[in-house]
Design an enzyme around this catalytic site. Structure first.
Site, PDB file in Angstrom:
ATOM      1  N   GLY A  71      37.690-102.999  69.988  1.00  0.00           N
ATOM      2  CA  GLY A  71      37.274-101.906  70.855  1.00  0.00           C
ATOM      3  C   GLY A  71      36.439-100.871  70.122  1.00  0.00           C
ATOM      4  O   GLY A  71      35.453-100.347  70.654  1.00  0.00           O
ATOM      5  N   THR A  72      36.825-100.571  68.898  1.00  0.00           N
ATOM      6  CA  THR A  72      36.114 -99.540  68.125  1.00  0.00           C
ATOM      7  C   THR A  72      34.648 -99.930  67.939  1.00  0.00           C
ATOM      8  O   THR A  72      33.737 -99.131  68.179  1.00  0.00           O
ATOM      9  CB  THR A  72      36.783 -99.359  66.745  1.00  0.00           C
ATOM     10  OG1 THR A  72      38.148 -99.004  66.965  1.00  0.00           O
ATOM     11  CG2 THR A  72      36.092 -98.298  65.914  1.00  0.00           C
ATOM     12  N   ASN A 149      44.362 -93.475  76.584  1.00  0.00           N
ATOM     13  CA  ASN A 149      45.346 -94.239  75.818  1.00  0.00           C
ATOM     14  C   ASN A 149      46.619 -93.456  75.506  1.00  0.00           C
ATOM     15  O   ASN A 149      47.653 -94.039  75.217  1.00  0.00           O
ATOM     16  CB  ASN A 149      44.711 -94.744  74.521  1.00  0.00           C
ATOM     17  CG  ASN A 149      44.024 -93.665  73.739  1.00  0.00           C
ATOM     18  OD1 ASN A 149      43.061 -93.069  74.219  1.00  0.00           O
ATOM     19  ND2 ASN A 149      44.503 -93.386  72.542  1.00  0.00           N
ATOM     20  N   SER A 197      39.086-104.659  74.110  1.00  0.00           N
ATOM     21  CA  SER A 197      39.740-105.113  72.883  1.00  0.00           C
ATOM     22  C   SER A 197      40.763-106.196  73.196  1.00  0.00           C
ATOM     23  O   SER A 197      41.474-106.114  74.211  1.00  0.00           O
ATOM     24  CB  SER A 197      40.435-103.909  72.239  1.00  0.00           C
ATOM     25  OG  SER A 197      41.148-104.325  71.112  1.00  0.00           O
ATOM     26  N   GLY A 198      40.855-107.196  72.325  1.00  0.00           N
ATOM     27  CA  GLY A 198      41.764-108.322  72.564  1.00  0.00           C
ATOM     28  C   GLY A 198      43.232-108.020  72.314  1.00  0.00           C
ATOM     29  O   GLY A 198      44.112-108.537  73.005  1.00  0.00           O
ATOM     30  N   HIS A 199      43.516-107.157  71.338  1.00  0.00           N
ATOM     31  CA  HIS A 199      44.924-107.016  70.940  1.00  0.00           C
ATOM     32  C   HIS A 199      45.753-106.146  71.872  1.00  0.00           C
ATOM     33  O   HIS A 199      46.957-106.018  71.689  1.00  0.00           O
ATOM     34  CB  HIS A 199      45.042-106.568  69.478  1.00  0.00           C
ATOM     35  CG  HIS A 199      44.672-105.149  69.195  1.00  0.00           C
ATOM     36  ND1 HIS A 199      45.622-104.181  69.000  1.00  0.00           N
ATOM     37  CD2 HIS A 199      43.475-104.543  69.052  1.00  0.00           C
ATOM     38  CE1 HIS A 199      45.009-103.033  68.746  1.00  0.00           C
ATOM     39  NE2 HIS A 199      43.701-103.226  68.769  1.00  0.00           N
ATOM     40  N   THR A 235      28.441-113.958  61.311  1.00  0.00           N
ATOM     41  CA  THR A 235      29.052-115.173  61.863  1.00  0.00           C
ATOM     42  C   THR A 235      30.195-114.806  62.805  1.00  0.00           C
ATOM     43  O   THR A 235      31.038-113.977  62.472  1.00  0.00           O
ATOM     44  CB  THR A 235      29.566-116.074  60.717  1.00  0.00           C
ATOM     45  OG1 THR A 235      28.447-116.363  59.876  1.00  0.00           O
ATOM     46  CG2 THR A 235      30.161-117.369  61.246  1.00  0.00           C
ATOM     47  N   CYS A 321      46.264 -94.559  65.956  1.00  0.00           N
ATOM     48  CA  CYS A 321      45.332 -94.343  64.858  1.00  0.00           C
ATOM     49  C   CYS A 321      45.612 -93.008  64.162  1.00  0.00           C
ATOM     50  O   CYS A 321      45.267 -92.824  63.009  1.00  0.00           O
ATOM     51  CB  CYS A 321      43.903 -94.369  65.371  1.00  0.00           C
ATOM     52  SG  CYS A 321      43.566 -95.804  66.394  1.00  0.00           S
TER      53      CYS A 321
HETATM   54  C1  LIG Z   1      41.179 -96.254  74.446  1.00  0.00           C
HETATM   55  C2  LIG Z   1      40.986 -97.010  73.176  1.00  0.00           C
HETATM   56  N1  LIG Z   1      39.737 -97.198  72.708  1.00  0.00           N
HETATM   57  C3  LIG Z   1      39.502 -97.873  71.582  1.00  0.00           C
HETATM   58  C4  LIG Z   1      40.537 -98.402  70.831  1.00  0.00           C
HETATM   59  C5  LIG Z   1      40.224 -99.139  69.587  1.00  0.00           C
HETATM   60  O1  LIG Z   1      40.325-100.538  69.769  1.00  0.00           O
HETATM   61  P1  LIG Z   1      40.479-101.493  68.512  1.00  0.00           P
HETATM   62  O2  LIG Z   1      41.837-101.239  67.938  1.00  0.00           O
HETATM   63  O3  LIG Z   1      40.331-102.883  69.068  1.00  0.00           O
HETATM   64  O4  LIG Z   1      39.378-101.172  67.576  1.00  0.00           O
HETATM   65  C6  LIG Z   1      41.858 -98.196  71.254  1.00  0.00           C
HETATM   66  C7  LIG Z   1      42.998 -98.657  70.435  1.00  0.00           C
HETATM   67  O5  LIG Z   1      43.897 -97.913  70.108  1.00  0.00           O
HETATM   68  C8  LIG Z   1      42.092 -97.498  72.467  1.00  0.00           C
HETATM   69  O6  LIG Z   1      43.325 -97.277  72.928  1.00  0.00           O
END
Ligand SMILES: Cc1ncc(COP(=O)(O)O)c(C=O)c1O
Length: 376
Positions: A71-72, A149, A197-199, A235, A321
């Site tokens: 996601g980042t 989030n 994001s996948g996780h 890759t 984070c």
């Molecule tokens: C709203 C939101 N954006 C972005 C991210 C970042 O995603 P990733 O951990 O896949 O980089 C998160 C993860 O905590 C999120 O909750």
């Protein structure tokens, strides 16, 4: 004592089926998708198939999907990708975005862009009107997340999209917390860029994707090979892409059932707290099923989280984070600027695949007993 995981907004357990889908790719599909021989072609097939399915599940075209490391990176690619060439201009975002957006936008400010941060109402959502009012003639990008989030509060992305139809600014939305919970169809929402994001959907970590609507010009952030139609050099992570595909497939099949279940977990969790006479308040309104953010009266987040951990309940204060630093959450500070107490006593609980009715209620009882002990 059984450990109970209530932190699915930070990350989710990987489904067995996802692991099973990835293992043969690890074992047998080791070619580089850019190679023209049969090993490469096999890997390319895995990527192509995943791209087709991932695109279809959000109503997008295959060319509109760029696989990223999560996601980042998807947020960063969207934000820098559309602004890089311009060098200057005005950007509108909100003060409750994830740091993947806030820090990227702060970097744009250093480069000379002007940024307006729209504040949320006390219910946790920005209004489409406030976003509209922030627009200027030179606004080049608007970035508003789909679901917050920390609080789970839905943001008025549809309305903002509508408002932007007559404005040339690109519209980016961080949809990381919406995936798997909300119905996302890019044919029905006027967004240009969406980050995923996948996780967060029981897939592997380190994989995600950006939806970039056809015609939206994106300057790459990495230079090298011509992967992802020259928009993301490097890759491809073929195994993780396979895992993402499987996680998306399972998410699609079970989304409605999951949402109903998480709603029930949330209700059960809150009703146990009420029965046990815990004095609390929920932060935010119009929240998604999987997240609840609770302000516990007369409590302190650091002490609570330490005690939860001792009693094997995993929750978090705001974004994972920033967890560990215990700085007041920027989201709650923006929602309640005059209520420092709430910033210090709020915890996020988030539900998902590691839960069932029994362990959710048990977690609430442990929380209540800690609350009583600390509140003596
Ligand atoms: C709203 C939101 N954006 C972005 C991210 C970042 O995603 P990733 O951990 O896949 O980089 C998160 C993860 O905590 C999120 O909750």
């Amino acid at each position: 004592m059984e450990a109970i995981y209530l932190d699915h907004a930070a990350t989710t357990p990987v489904h067995d089926e996802v692991i099973e889908a990835m293992v043969p790719v690890y074992r047998e599909v080791y070619g580089n998708p850019s190679s023209i021989h049969q090993y490469g072609r096999k890997a390319r097939q895995v990527l192509d198939e995943a791209r087709r399915k991932v695109a279809a599940s959000i109503g997008a075209g295959e060319k509109e999907i760029i696989f990223t490391s999560g996601g980042t990176e998807a947020d960063n690619l969207a934000i820098f990708g559309v602004t890089e060439e311009l060098g200057e201009g005005h950007v509108v975002t909100t003060s409750i975005e994830h740091h993947a957006v806030l820090h990227a936008v702060a970097a744009l400010e250093k480069q000379g862009f002007d940024v307006t941060y729209v504040a949320p109402e006390p219910d946790g959502a920005v209004t489409a009107e406030a976003v509209k009012e922030a627009l200027r003639e030179d606004t080049v990008l608007v970035s508003v997340m789909m679901v917050n989030n920390e609080t789970g509060v839905r943001q008025p992305v549809e309305e903002i999209g509508e408002a932007l139809k007559n404005h040339p600014a690109y519209f980016h939305s961080d949809a990381v917390q919406a995936l798997g919970i909300e119905n996302i169809d890019v044919r029905e929402t006027a967004v240009d860029l969406l980050a995923f994001s996948g996780h967060k959907i029981n897939g592997p970590k380190g994989i995600g994707f950006l939806f970039a609507r056809e015609g939206v010009p994106l300057t790459p952030m990495t230079y090298g090979g011509e992967q992802e139609r020259k928009r993301r050099a490097g890759t491809e992570n073929v195994q993780a892409v396979k895992g993402l595909e499987k996680a998306m497939e399972m998410m699609e099949e079970n989304r409605e059932e999951n949402v109903a279940q998480y709603e029930n977990y949330k209700k059960s969790f809150l009703s146990v707290l009420e029965e046990e006479e815990v004095s609390f308040e929920v932060n935010g309104q119009n929240t998604t099923a999987a997240i609840v953010n609770i302000s516990f009266h007369n409590m302190d987040v650091e002490t609570m989280l330490t005690n939860f951990d001792l009693e094997k309940v995993a929750a978090s204060s705001g974004s994972a984070c920033t967890a560990g630093s215990f700085e007041p959450s920027h989201v709650l500070s923006a929602m309640f600027p005059d209520d420092p107490e709430r910033m210090r006593n709020s915890i996020r609980f988030s539900f998902g695949a590691a839960n069932n009715e029994t362990n959710v209620k048990e977690a609430a009882r442990r929380v209540a007993s800690i609350y009583r002990r600390l509140n003596k």
